[in-house]
Scaffold this motif. Structure first.
Motif, PDB file in Angstrom:
ATOM      1  N   ILE A  40      -0.547   2.846   6.596  1.00  0.00           N
ATOM      2  CA  ILE A  40      -0.616   4.049   5.763  1.00  0.00           C
ATOM      3  C   ILE A  40      -0.452   5.313   6.608  1.00  0.00           C
ATOM      4  CG2 ILE A  40      -2.230   5.458   4.401  1.00  0.00           C
ATOM      5  CD1 ILE A  40      -3.154   2.846   3.102  1.00  0.00           C
ATOM      6  N   GLY A  41      -1.134   5.386   7.738  1.00  0.00           N
ATOM      7  CA  GLY A  41      -1.029   6.566   8.601  1.00  0.00           C
ATOM      8  C   GLY A  41       0.397   6.834   9.038  1.00  0.00           C
ATOM      9  N   LYS A  42       1.087   5.789   9.460  1.00  0.00           N
ATOM     10  CA  LYS A  42       2.478   5.936   9.895  1.00  0.00           C
ATOM     11  C   LYS A  42       3.348   6.431   8.744  1.00  0.00           C
ATOM     12  CE  LYS A  42       6.418   3.406  11.742  1.00  0.00           C
ATOM     13  NZ  LYS A  42       6.945   2.127  12.200  1.00  0.00           N
ATOM     14  N   GLU A  43       3.170   5.834   7.570  1.00  0.00           N
ATOM     15  CA  GLU A  43       3.980   6.242   6.415  1.00  0.00           C
ATOM     16  C   GLU A  43       3.705   7.687   6.024  1.00  0.00           C
ATOM     17  OE1 GLU A  43       5.075   4.848   1.888  1.00  0.00           O
ATOM     18  OE2 GLU A  43       4.221   3.381   3.264  1.00  0.00           O
ATOM     19  N   VAL A  44       2.430   8.082   6.060  1.00  0.00           N
ATOM     20  CA  VAL A  44       2.069   9.460   5.719  1.00  0.00           C
ATOM     21  C   VAL A  44       2.667  10.427   6.738  1.00  0.00           C
ATOM     22  CG1 VAL A  44       0.144  11.100   5.588  1.00  0.00           C
ATOM     23  CG2 VAL A  44      -0.001   8.904   4.394  1.00  0.00           C
ATOM     24  N   ALA A  45       2.542  10.123   8.020  1.00  0.00           N
ATOM     25  CA  ALA A  45       3.088  10.998   9.065  1.00  0.00           C
ATOM     26  C   ALA A  45       4.592  11.172   8.885  1.00  0.00           C
ATOM     27  CB  ALA A  45       2.775  10.435  10.448  1.00  0.00           C
ATOM     28  N   GLN A  46       5.308  10.079   8.675  1.00  0.00           N
ATOM     29  CA  GLN A  46       6.759  10.178   8.509  1.00  0.00           C
ATOM     30  C   GLN A  46       7.126  10.919   7.230  1.00  0.00           C
ATOM     31  OE1 GLN A  46       8.302   6.204   9.226  1.00  0.00           O
ATOM     32  NE2 GLN A  46       8.065   6.473  11.420  1.00  0.00           N
ATOM     33  N   THR A  47       6.295  10.788   6.210  1.00  0.00           N
ATOM     34  CA  THR A  47       6.536  11.514   4.959  1.00  0.00           C
ATOM     35  C   THR A  47       6.389  13.015   5.172  1.00  0.00           C
ATOM     36  OG1 THR A  47       5.821   9.633   3.620  1.00  0.00           O
ATOM     37  CG2 THR A  47       5.775  11.800   2.558  1.00  0.00           C
ATOM     38  N   LEU A  78       0.849  -1.183   0.000  1.00  0.00           N
ATOM     39  CA  LEU A  78       0.000   0.000   0.000  1.00  0.00           C
ATOM     40  C   LEU A  78       0.885   1.232   0.000  1.00  0.00           C
ATOM     41  CD1 LEU A  78      -2.536  -1.122   2.737  1.00  0.00           C
ATOM     42  CD2 LEU A  78      -2.949  -1.069   0.286  1.00  0.00           C
ATOM     43  N   LYS A  79       0.985   1.874  -1.113  1.00  0.00           N
ATOM     44  CA  LYS A  79       1.859   3.039  -1.236  1.00  0.00           C
ATOM     45  C   LYS A  79       1.035   4.315  -1.242  1.00  0.00           C
ATOM     46  CE  LYS A  79       5.813   0.900  -1.841  1.00  0.00           C
ATOM     47  NZ  LYS A  79       6.560   0.667  -0.651  1.00  0.00           N
ATOM     48  N   PRO A  80       0.933   4.970  -0.102  1.00  0.00           N
ATOM     49  CA  PRO A  80       0.169   6.221  -0.096  1.00  0.00           C
ATOM     50  C   PRO A  80       0.945   7.336  -0.786  1.00  0.00           C
ATOM     51  CG  PRO A  80       1.142   5.856   2.049  1.00  0.00           C
ATOM     52  CD  PRO A  80       1.455   4.643   1.212  1.00  0.00           C
ATOM     53  N   LEU A  81       0.224   8.160  -1.475  1.00  0.00           N
ATOM     54  CA  LEU A  81       0.802   9.341  -2.109  1.00  0.00           C
ATOM     55  C   LEU A  81       0.139  10.563  -1.496  1.00  0.00           C
ATOM     56  CD1 LEU A  81       0.705   8.180  -5.824  1.00  0.00           C
ATOM     57  CD2 LEU A  81       2.700   8.268  -4.330  1.00  0.00           C
ATOM     58  N   LEU A  82       0.908  11.624  -1.347  1.00  0.00           N
ATOM     59  CA  LEU A  82       0.367  12.887  -0.842  1.00  0.00           C
ATOM     60  C   LEU A  82       0.254  13.848  -2.014  1.00  0.00           C
ATOM     61  CD1 LEU A  82       2.330  13.256   2.496  1.00  0.00           C
ATOM     62  CD2 LEU A  82      -0.068  12.688   2.181  1.00  0.00           C
ATOM     63  N   GLU A  83      -0.963  14.289  -2.240  1.00  0.00           N
ATOM     64  CA  GLU A  83      -1.237  15.188  -3.360  1.00  0.00           C
ATOM     65  C   GLU A  83      -1.642  16.544  -2.794  1.00  0.00           C
ATOM     66  OE1 GLU A  83      -5.135  15.090  -5.901  1.00  0.00           O
ATOM     67  OE2 GLU A  83      -3.726  13.593  -6.674  1.00  0.00           O
TER      68      GLU A  83
END
Length: 186
Positions: free
Chosen positions: A125-132, A26-31
């Motif tokens: 996903i939440g963890k990855e987004v936060a760290q991003t 699951l690769k979240p992207l931030l747009e």
């Protein structure tokens, strides 16, 4: 088969498959959300407010919403970063709103609002987004959580501990019933 049933089973199966995937899949992207995404964010803010009402003991107003749409005026003003939409593939999975605040004469980035739709929670996903976002906005960070929101308190403590390798400060505001985390990202 009636027409309205043709896509629903497929959508249901795809969402179930997302749940079974490993976080690496699951690769979240931030747009960055441009002003034309106002309605999308306003609608997601209602979902966020509904989830949050459990901890903040808030009620809907006479129009049947939580009034969180007013938060949007603080964005796209040149002072705060634009809101970010979380996407997984082509699906919208949530949003992040960051603001710049001053505490005791020190300027910080602050996670103002952080929302992951329920079907994407507990997937990493939440963890990855936060760290991003910590990497995207290097500098001093100030994360504030209502103590009554135990899931968020646990989430942020784990994420910040992992990201900083334990190099953060935490404090409690008993009067306002909040927990604060401060750290520096690079």
């Amino acid at each position: 088969t009636p027409k309205h049933y043709t896509t629903k089973p497929l959508e249901f199966v795809l969402r179930a498959l997302y749940k079974q995937m490993k976080p690496a899949d699951l690769k979240p992207l931030l747009e960055p959300a441009t002003i034309d995404k106002w309605t999308l964010l306003e609608n997601m803010l209602q979902l966020y407010a509904y989830d949050f009402s459990e901890f903040a003991n808030s009620d809907i107003n006479e129009y049947g919403d939580y009034g969180f749409g007013r938060l949007l005026r603080y964005y796209w003003n040149g002072k705060n970063p634009d809101p970010l939409i979380i996407k997984v593939g082509n699906n919208i999975a949530g949003f992040v709103m960051i603001k710049i605040i001053e505490v005791n004469g020190v300027e910080y980035y602050s996670v103002a609002e952080f929302f992951v739709l329920r079907n994407y929670r507990k997937t990493g996903i939440g963890k990855e987004v936060a760290q991003t976002i910590f990497k995207k906005f290097p500098g001093k960070w100030y994360v504030e959580v209502l103590r009554s929101n135990a899931p968020a308190s646990l989430f942020w403590k784990k994420v910040i501990t992992s990201y900083t390798e334990g190099k953060y400060s935490g404090s409690e505001d008993t009067e306002n019933k909040k927990t604060f985390f401060t750290f520096e990202s690079n």
